[in-house]
Design an enzyme around this catalytic site. Structure first.
Site, PDB file in Angstrom:
ATOM      1  N   ARG A 168       0.829  -1.224   0.000  1.00 28.64           N
ATOM      2  CA  ARG A 168       0.000   0.000   0.000  1.00 28.64           C
ATOM      3  C   ARG A 168       0.859   1.268   0.000  1.00 28.64           C
ATOM      4  NH1 ARG A 168      -3.063  -3.700  -0.593  1.00 28.64           N
ATOM      5  NH2 ARG A 168      -5.185  -3.856   0.190  1.00 28.64           N
ATOM      6  N   SER A 221     -10.571  -0.977   3.678  1.00 28.69           N
ATOM      7  CA  SER A 221      -9.761  -1.129   4.898  1.00 28.69           C
ATOM      8  C   SER A 221      -9.356   0.248   5.409  1.00 28.69           C
ATOM      9  CB  SER A 221      -8.491  -1.918   4.605  1.00 28.69           C
ATOM     10  OG  SER A 221      -8.794  -3.180   4.085  1.00 28.69           O
ATOM     11  N   GLU A 233      -4.769   3.404   6.491  1.00 34.56           N
ATOM     12  CA  GLU A 233      -4.579   3.213   5.057  1.00 34.56           C
ATOM     13  C   GLU A 233      -5.271   4.351   4.306  1.00 34.56           C
ATOM     14  OE1 GLU A 233      -6.086   1.301   1.537  1.00 34.56           O
ATOM     15  OE2 GLU A 233      -5.882  -0.522   2.734  1.00 34.56           O
TER      16      GLU A 233
HETATM   17  N1  EPU Z   1     -10.090 -11.164  10.290  1.00 37.86           N
HETATM   18  C1  EPU Z   1     -10.750 -11.296  11.497  1.00 37.86           C
HETATM   19  N2  EPU Z   1     -11.783 -10.454  11.755  1.00 37.86           N
HETATM   20  C2  EPU Z   1     -12.219  -9.532  10.879  1.00 37.86           C
HETATM   21  C3  EPU Z   1     -11.558  -9.395   9.651  1.00 37.86           C
HETATM   22  C4  EPU Z   1     -10.484 -10.222   9.378  1.00 37.86           C
HETATM   23  O1  EPU Z   1     -10.406 -12.124  12.324  1.00 37.86           O
HETATM   24  O2  EPU Z   1     -13.188  -8.811  11.211  1.00 37.86           O
HETATM   25  C5  EPU Z   1      -8.928 -12.034   9.998  1.00 37.86           C
HETATM   26  C6  EPU Z   1      -9.247 -13.435   9.575  1.00 37.86           C
HETATM   27  O3  EPU Z   1      -8.268 -14.274  10.142  1.00 37.86           O
HETATM   28  C7  EPU Z   1      -9.075 -13.430   8.085  1.00 37.86           C
HETATM   29  C8  EPU Z   1      -7.926 -12.453   7.944  1.00 37.86           C
HETATM   30  O4  EPU Z   1      -8.179 -11.488   8.954  1.00 37.86           O
HETATM   31  O5  EPU Z   1      -8.757 -14.692   7.613  1.00 37.86           O
HETATM   32  C9  EPU Z   1      -7.818 -11.776   6.601  1.00 37.86           C
HETATM   33  O6  EPU Z   1      -9.042 -11.133   6.293  1.00 37.86           O
HETATM   34  P1  EPU Z   1      -9.385 -10.707   4.785  1.00 37.86           P
HETATM   35  O7  EPU Z   1      -9.164 -11.833   3.864  1.00 37.86           O
HETATM   36  O8  EPU Z   1     -10.727 -10.064   4.797  1.00 37.86           O
HETATM   37  O9  EPU Z   1      -8.244  -9.659   4.444  1.00 37.86           O
HETATM   38  P2  EPU Z   1      -7.645  -8.415   5.241  1.00 37.86           P
HETATM   39  O10 EPU Z   1      -6.227  -8.726   5.575  1.00 37.86           O
HETATM   40  O11 EPU Z   1      -8.521  -8.001   6.343  1.00 37.86           O
HETATM   41  C10 EPU Z   1      -6.668  -7.311   3.087  1.00 37.86           C
HETATM   42  C11 EPU Z   1      -6.715  -5.989   2.395  1.00 37.86           C
HETATM   43  C12 EPU Z   1      -8.025  -5.819   1.643  1.00 37.86           C
HETATM   44  C13 EPU Z   1      -8.144  -6.944   0.635  1.00 37.86           C
HETATM   45  C14 EPU Z   1      -8.089  -8.284   1.387  1.00 37.86           C
HETATM   46  C15 EPU Z   1      -8.072  -9.463   0.465  1.00 37.86           C
HETATM   47  C16 EPU Z   1      -5.335  -4.525   3.722  1.00 37.86           C
HETATM   48  C17 EPU Z   1      -5.294  -3.369   4.661  1.00 37.86           C
HETATM   49  N3  EPU Z   1      -6.540  -4.927   3.362  1.00 37.86           N
HETATM   50  O12 EPU Z   1      -7.682  -7.308   4.087  1.00 37.86           O
HETATM   51  O13 EPU Z   1      -7.964  -4.595   0.935  1.00 37.86           O
HETATM   52  O14 EPU Z   1      -9.356  -6.859  -0.084  1.00 37.86           O
HETATM   53  O15 EPU Z   1      -6.846  -8.345   2.151  1.00 37.86           O
HETATM   54  O16 EPU Z   1      -6.836  -9.559  -0.181  1.00 37.86           O
HETATM   55  O17 EPU Z   1      -4.286  -5.037   3.312  1.00 37.86           O
HETATM   56  C18 EPU Z   1      -8.475  -2.281   1.075  1.00 37.86           C
HETATM   57  O18 EPU Z   1      -7.266  -2.078   0.990  1.00 37.86           O
HETATM   58  O19 EPU Z   1      -9.299  -1.339   1.164  1.00 37.86           O
HETATM   59  C19 EPU Z   1      -8.963  -3.657   1.096  1.00 37.86           C
HETATM   60  C20 EPU Z   1     -10.255  -3.947   1.251  1.00 37.86           C
END
Ligand code: EPU
Length: 340
Positions: free
Chosen positions: A165, A240, A336
């Protein structure tokens, strides 16, 4: 001819749906418009902000300066052979529509980045990423215009200093350049299918697709995003709100003792990334609503505006969330979203 308007309501120009005003506001449709604009006193003298889809910004107050809405459009193939093509896309094009256009032509590379709100020009600034692919993986180059001199320059992929990012346009060169177009390197056949991200694999299995293609990957991503992330046209949000924090292995070993069930991913440079959504959820914030704002019930990393919430309150909520994560886990969350 550039038309600079005064005192414009920004609610429809930011996906958080925050009511804030811009002292000055104008739209540019071409590079010529920008050339004309940079000669005007309002551009030279006022604080300014280039706005794409407004999907990664939180207005905490009125903007006391000039907002320039980017509506540069157009796409052109600049080079191709049997296997690959270079596609130049003007920065004001809508990102998801571009993804759909590429799928229609069976051009591969950006299908994992389906349904991300915003414009093409904003995508390299924060190196958008999702489901195992980042913008940097497909960027050939970025064409920019110096906002002081009007001179054009091309940054190749390495010159953009992409990180998680991050890019040079967010750090050293912040506000120095306007991104006018982005050239993507896409595949025409033998597409590289990125299905390693757990949720994609699971969704493809559930859907029992006959063959995995760039189209079925896009469909899976759209399905996952719709189930987890609120649609900004229905509930104000900017995706995010925080970045996933990156820790050194030593820090991680110390912090994991606080809760041994902490999920994590190791990254290429031997550091460890923790999902911020998990940390926020552990602090009890998931689904919390305070009047018109809150934390999304399916993804704790997303802050939402249910109605007439104001930007200052959302920012205040974000600082409370960050401080509770700091207290419980000794981890600092960085935002972010751009706070203005
Ligand atoms: N999780 C929780 N609780 C929650 C949300 C997430 O426990 O409420 C944990 C779970 O273990 C889950 C893990 O977080 O398996 C990962 O969650 P998710 O796949 O939703 O991905 P993220 O790491 O929360 C990132 C990006 C997103 C992107 C997704 C998918 C960042 C800051 N965010 O989210 O990007 O869509 O991966 O690749 O890196 C954005 O940048 O606006 C965005 C939505």
């Amino acid at each position: 001819m550039i038309h600079v308007q005064k005192n414009i309501q920004l609610k429809s120009f930011n996906t958080f749906g925050i009511k804030a005003h811009a002292r000055y506001f104008c739209v540019i449709h071409s590079e010529q418009d920008l050339e004309e604009l940079i000669k005007l006193p309002v551009f030279k003298n006022e604080k300014r902000l280039f706005l794409g889809g407004g999907s990664n910004i939180l207005f905490t107050k009125d903007f006391d300066g000039l907002i320039i809405k980017n509506e540069l459009t157009g796409k052109a193939i600049v080079e191709q052979d049997e296997d690959r093509l270079l596609l130049n896309v003007k920065s004001g094009e809508n990102w998801h529509q571009l993804v759909m256009f590429c799928l229609k032509n069976d051009w591969g590379g950006i299908e994992n980045l389906s349904l991300i709100p915003g414009t093409v020009g904003a995508a390299p600034i924060q190196n958008i990423g999702a489901y195992g692919v980042e913008m940097k993986d497909v960027i050939e180059n970025v064409e920019v215009i110096n906002v002081t001199s009007g001179a054009k320059t091309i940054f190749n992929n390495a010159a953009c200093s992409f990180g998680y990012r991050e890019s040079i346009f967010k750090t050293q060169l912040k506000e120095k350049y306007f991104i006018s177009s982005v050239t993507l390197s896409l595949t025409k056949k033998n597409h590289q299918l990125n299905i390693n991200y757990g949720a994609i694999k699971d969704t493809l299995l559930q859907q029992q697709v006959a063959a995995i293609t760039i189209q079925t990957i896009s469909d899976a991503v759209v399905k996952i995003r719709k189930s987890k992330l609120p649609d900004p046209s229905l509930v104000g949000n900017a995706g995010s709100f925080f970045k996933n924090p990156t820790l050194t292995y030593d820090e991680f070993t110390r912090i994991k003792k606080i809760d041994t069930s902490m999920p994590y991913y190791t990254t290429e440079n031997q550091s460890v990334k923790i999902p911020a959504g998990w940390l926020i959820e552990q602090c009890g914030w998931k689904g919390k609503r305070i009047n018109n704002i809150g934390v999304h019930q399916h993804q704790a990393l997303v802050l939402v505006n249910y109605g007439d919430g104001n930007g200052e309150d959302i920012f205040e909520l974000s600082t409370q969330i960050a401080s509770s994560v700091k207290d419980k886990f000794d981890i600092i969350l960085a935002t972010e979203v751009n706070i203005v």
